[in-house]
Every structure is written in structure tokens, then in C-alpha cells.
Design an enzyme around this catalytic site. Structure first.
Site, mmCIF file in Angstrom:
data_model
loop_
_atom_site.group_PDB
_atom_site.id
_atom_site.type_symbol
_atom_site.label_atom_id
_atom_site.label_comp_id
_atom_site.label_asym_id
_atom_site.label_seq_id
_atom_site.Cartn_x
_atom_site.Cartn_y
_atom_site.Cartn_z
ATOM 1 N N GLU A 67 0.916 -1.174 -0.108
ATOM 2 C CA GLU A 67 -0.079 -0.096 -0.114
ATOM 3 C C GLU A 67 0.683 1.111 0.034
ATOM 4 O OE1 GLU A 67 -2.959 0.028 -0.585
ATOM 5 O OE2 GLU A 67 -3.853 -2.014 0.282
ATOM 6 N N ASN A 71 1.274 3.574 -3.073
ATOM 7 C CA ASN A 71 0.940 5.297 -3.132
ATOM 8 C C ASN A 71 2.011 6.034 -3.495
ATOM 9 O OD1 ASN A 71 -1.736 4.726 -2.197
ATOM 10 N ND2 ASN A 71 -1.305 5.217 0.248
ATOM 11 N N ARG A 123 -9.575 3.673 -7.799
ATOM 12 C CA ARG A 123 -8.845 3.500 -6.528
ATOM 13 C C ARG A 123 -10.039 3.347 -5.381
ATOM 14 N NH1 ARG A 123 -4.934 2.730 -8.714
ATOM 15 N NH2 ARG A 123 -4.691 1.247 -6.942
#
Ligand SMILES: Nc1ncnc2c1ncn2[C@@H]1O[C@H](COP(=O)(O)OP(=O)(O)OP(=O)(O)O)[C@@H](O)[C@H]1O
Ligand SMILES: [Mg+2]
Lengths: 101, 143
Positions: B46, B50, B105
Site C-alpha cells: 500500500e 501510493n 482507486r
């Protein structure tokens, strides 16, 4: 990511194997959408038992396919959900809209 | 036992898998349980994703840094980018918040990091890049 698709009546079963992250999401999305071009499909059963990894990018792929299907009155079902993926699904409230088999 | 590592890699999406594998290989010396290892892989994925998607807007020639530190049963993972930064961190951390809904997303990345690790700290500012620090105490369950 590898996909194995099998159609029986209105139900399309797709078994996903490999890792579903941002890197593989685009390709997975394109392959699923190509399969969903068949308008006789109203049920998509995603078999996740062969998936070795998934993060929130995979959640985006599943939610996106759900939206597509629901626009034509179809539904999405998941099966073979491992504990880590189950936690992501629970947190995101996915089970309110997607069935689990 | 004390140990540290740092890896730097280009902001290419294929390095998301590399970062997960490197993090898991380094954490393996703590003898974590299968679930703990899976939590670390997911949280790292994650944070790195990002940095690539948001921090660097998918620009492939920037650098992401991942630092890890082990202190007995305590693991620290720091993922850093020198990208665009986050204006409102509290808003960005809210479940379902995403600045890129057009990319499908879900806005769950920070929530996943929070749930899978014991703590999450996000230091960021517009134009200043982002540093994500995650901590986890390894309890060796279901080894
Ligand atoms: N490294 C970063 N640099 C700049 N902005 C960031 C960074 N990390 C997160 N953000 C901002 O925080 C928001 C929330 O991040 P989060 O990971 O929770 O969701 P997402 O990435 O948008 O969606 P998902 O992770 O579910 O695919 C992002 O949409 C982005 O605006
Ligand atoms: Mg994210």
C-alpha cells in the site's frame, strides 16, 4: 495474473491466479472487461482461491467490475477468499454489495 | 537483536512486488507467523503503491526508499518519496478518500496500513514528499 474463465448459462466463473496489485490491476481489468463484453453474462463468480496476494488495488478492480455488472442488472460473487483478503473486504464493506459463496 | 536495512528503487510498478518480497525476506528473521508476514507484505504494498501512483503521479524515473529496522520483536518500516506530498493528511487518511477515483482507486490504502500494522504515522506537506512510518510488534502467532 492468470485468468481461467468458464461460462455456464448466464454465469461466468473466472479463476484468478497470481498477485493482484497495482502493477497487475490494469491487465486484469482489461481481461475481465473483455470477458464482460458478452452481454449474456449477468453473474460473475470470481474464484480467488489461487490468488497469492491482493491489496486495495485489487479491491478497486473488483468494485469497478461490480459497478459494470450492476448497471446491467447483474451481480458479482466471490469465493475462495483468504483471511487477509477477507479482512480487506470486511473493512471496505464489500460484502454489502458483493455476495460471498 | 538489532538490524537495519534500506533499499532504493525506481518508481516502477513492477517494484511493488520487489518491495513486498524484500520486506518479507528481511522480516523473516524475526520468525513472524504466516499472518503477520502477510500483513507486512500488504502494508508495504500500500505504502509503495501510493508513492508511485500519488507521490510521483506514475512518473517512472523517481526514487522510492524503504527502510526497515528490527529491535527484538519490534519492526519499523519507513517508506519515503520526494513527490508532490499531501496537503491534508487527516483527510487523506479517512477511509474511502481518494484523489484519483477515475483510476478505480478505492481509497482504502491508509485504512489497510492502519489495520494490518500496530501504528501508522504520515509526515507530508505539499511539494515536500511523504514519509510513512509503520510499526508492528511481532507476536509469532500461527508460525
Ligand atoms: N505518497 C503519497 N504522495 C501523495 N499523496 C498521497 C500519497 N499517499 C497517499 N496520498 C493521498 O492520500 C489519498 C488516500 O490514499 P489511500 O492509499 O488511502 O487511497 P488511494 O491510494 O487513493 O486508493 P487505494 O489505495 O484504495 O487504491 C490518495 O488518494 C492521495 O491523494
Ligand atoms: Mg493507495
Amino acid at each position: 495474473m492468470e485468468l481461467h474463465a468458464q461460462k455456464r448459462g448466464p454465469r461466468l466463473t473466472v479463476r484468478l491466479s497470481g498477485e493482484l496489485d497495482h502493477h497487475s490491476a490494469e491487465q486484469t481489468r482489461i481481461m475481465l472487461d473483455t470477458l464482460l463484453r458478452d452481454v449474456t453474462v449477468s453473474e460473475l463468480l470470481l474464484d480467488l482461491s489461487g490468488m497469492s496476494f491482493m491489496d486495495s488495488a485489487g479491491l478497486g478492480v473488483i468494485l469497478g467490475r461490480f459497478r459494470k455488472l450492476s448497471m446491467r442488472g447483474g451481480r458479482l460473487i466471490v469465493k475462495g477468499v483468504n483471511p487477509s483478503v477477507d479482512r480487506i473486504f470486511q473493512m471496505s464493506g464489500l460484502y454489502a454489495i458483493v455476495e460471498r459463496q | 537483536m538489532h538490524n537495519e536495512m534500506e533499499v532504493r528503487f525506481l518508481s516502477l510498478s513492477q517494484n511493488e512486488g520487489f518491495a513486498r518480497a524484500a520486506a518479507a525476506a528481511f522480516a523473516a528473521q524475526m520468525n513472524p507467523g504466516i499472518e503477520e508476514l502477510s500483513d507486512i507484505r500488504t502494508a508495504v504494498s500500500e505504502a509503495v503503491t501510493n508513492a508511485i501512483i500519488h507521490g510521483y503521479d506514475q512518473n517512472p524515473d523517481r526514487v522510492v526508499t524503504m527502510q526497515m529496522e528490527i529491535d527484538d520483536d519490534d519492526l519499523v518500516v519507513i517508506v519515503r518519496d520526494d513527490g508532490c506530498g499531501i496537503g491534508d493528511v487527516a483527510l487523506a487518511r479517512k477511509p474511502f478518500f481518494t484523489s484519483k477515483p477515475e483510476l478505480e482507486r478505492s481509497g482504502m490504502g491508509f485504512s489497510v496500513m492502519e489495520a494490518f500494522m500496530d501504528s501508522l504515522d504520515v509526515q507530508s506537506g505539499l511539494g515536500k514528499g511523504t514519509t510513512v512510518t509503520m510499526r508492528k510488534r511481532i507476536r509469532h502467532a500461527n508460525r
